[in-house]
Motif scaffolding. Structure first.
Motif, mmCIF file in Angstrom:
data_model
loop_
_atom_site.group_PDB
_atom_site.id
_atom_site.type_symbol
_atom_site.label_atom_id
_atom_site.label_comp_id
_atom_site.label_asym_id
_atom_site.label_seq_id
_atom_site.Cartn_x
_atom_site.Cartn_y
_atom_site.Cartn_z
ATOM 1 N N HIS A 59 53.857 -42.579 -4.742
ATOM 2 C CA HIS A 59 52.741 -41.655 -4.582
ATOM 3 C C HIS A 59 51.647 -41.931 -5.612
ATOM 4 N N PHE A 60 50.413 -41.795 -5.166
ATOM 5 C CA PHE A 60 49.301 -42.278 -5.988
ATOM 6 C C PHE A 60 49.146 -41.511 -7.297
ATOM 7 N N ASP A 61 49.630 -40.257 -7.385
ATOM 8 C CA ASP A 61 49.492 -39.538 -8.652
ATOM 9 C C ASP A 61 50.376 -40.150 -9.739
ATOM 10 N N HIS A 62 51.317 -41.035 -9.339
ATOM 11 C CA HIS A 62 52.159 -41.749 -10.295
ATOM 12 C C HIS A 62 51.776 -43.221 -10.434
ATOM 13 N N THR A 63 50.949 -43.717 -9.524
ATOM 14 C CA THR A 63 50.642 -45.156 -9.504
ATOM 15 C C THR A 63 49.157 -45.466 -9.660
ATOM 16 N N PHE A 64 48.325 -44.443 -9.799
ATOM 17 C CA PHE A 64 46.878 -44.620 -9.732
ATOM 18 C C PHE A 64 46.372 -45.715 -10.669
ATOM 19 N N ALA A 65 46.914 -45.776 -11.879
ATOM 20 C CA ALA A 65 46.417 -46.733 -12.878
ATOM 21 C C ALA A 65 47.309 -47.956 -13.019
#
Length: 232
Positions: A59-65
């Motif tokens: 999920h992007f809130d864990h992978t955004f950076a």
């Protein structure tokens, strides 16, 4: 063991850095939205050298950076095979409502180097030995990372599988409530009570505390004993 953690972005997903101690190599876990500055400050403060990024799920809130952190330090990202596609196409992990919030588009990319995780893998990174348990339910490729410490303690990076007092939602694409219950029963409940849990959101807890007070784990325990499952 040194553990440094901080919440990231609008969704307050926890990012962690783990190392044997000050001035050592480290791994970075779940660098979410706007995590770059926090990672940079933790590396400077503790004089750490990153060797890998570990992702509990896609999920992007864990992978955004993950791409700027990995590529900026020339290190790989590790993610379970079933969630890898979410690195480049995070919309596949969002509900229609969430997708609409982003205008139907959210563009991310894979880091230059990606390694795929599998259930039961043992990782030797940064002087740490980390066990990988596949815990699908929140996403198809959710995992938890477990490690012992030199002080004799036990540590689990739980991602969005287990929180203090709750568990990860199962209503997003790739989620499955029945599979989540199996993961909790087979991979989480058997862990020792003194295992310290570093969740993907919210405060630190222990398996013992969750066994005593988390209503979802109580439901799993009843199901395992043949009782009626409620709450999901």
């Amino acid at each position: 063991m040194l553990v440094a953690g901080f919440p990231t972005g609008a969704f307050q997903a926890n990012c962690y850095l783990l190392a044997p101690g000050e001035g050592e190599s480290c791994v970075i876990v779940d660098p979410g939205q706007d995590a770059e500055d926090g990672v940079r400050e933790a590396l400077r403060k503790h004089r750490l050298t990153p060797v890998a990024v570990l992702l509990t799920h896609g999920h992007f809130d864990h992978t955004f950076a993950v791409a700027p952190v990995c590529d900026g330090h020339d290190i790989p990202a590790w993610i379970h095979t079933e969630d890898r596609e979410l690195l480049a196409d995070p919309m596949k992990g969002l509900s229609n409502q969430s997708a609409a919030f982003f205008g139907g588009r959210l563009e991310l990319r894979e880091p230059k180097a990606v390694q795929e995780l599998a259930d039961g893998a043992e990782l030797d990174l940064a002087g740490l030995r980390l066990s990988v348990d596949h815990t699908p339910g929140h996403t198809g490729g959710s995992v938890v990372f477990r490690s012992g410490t030199e002080e004799g303690g036990r540590l689990m990076l739980a991602g969005d599988t287990l929180f203090a007092g709750s568990i990860g939602r199962t209503d997003l694409p790739g989620g499955d409530s029945a599979v989540m219950m199996e993961s909790l029963r087979d991979k989480i409940l058997p862990l020792p009570d003194d295992t310290v849990v570093l969740p993907g959101h919210g405060p630190t807890t222990t398996i013992g505390q969750e066994r005593r007070s988390n209503p979802f784990l109580a439901d799993v325990g009843e199901t395992a004993r043949g009782g009626r499952r409620t709450g999901l």
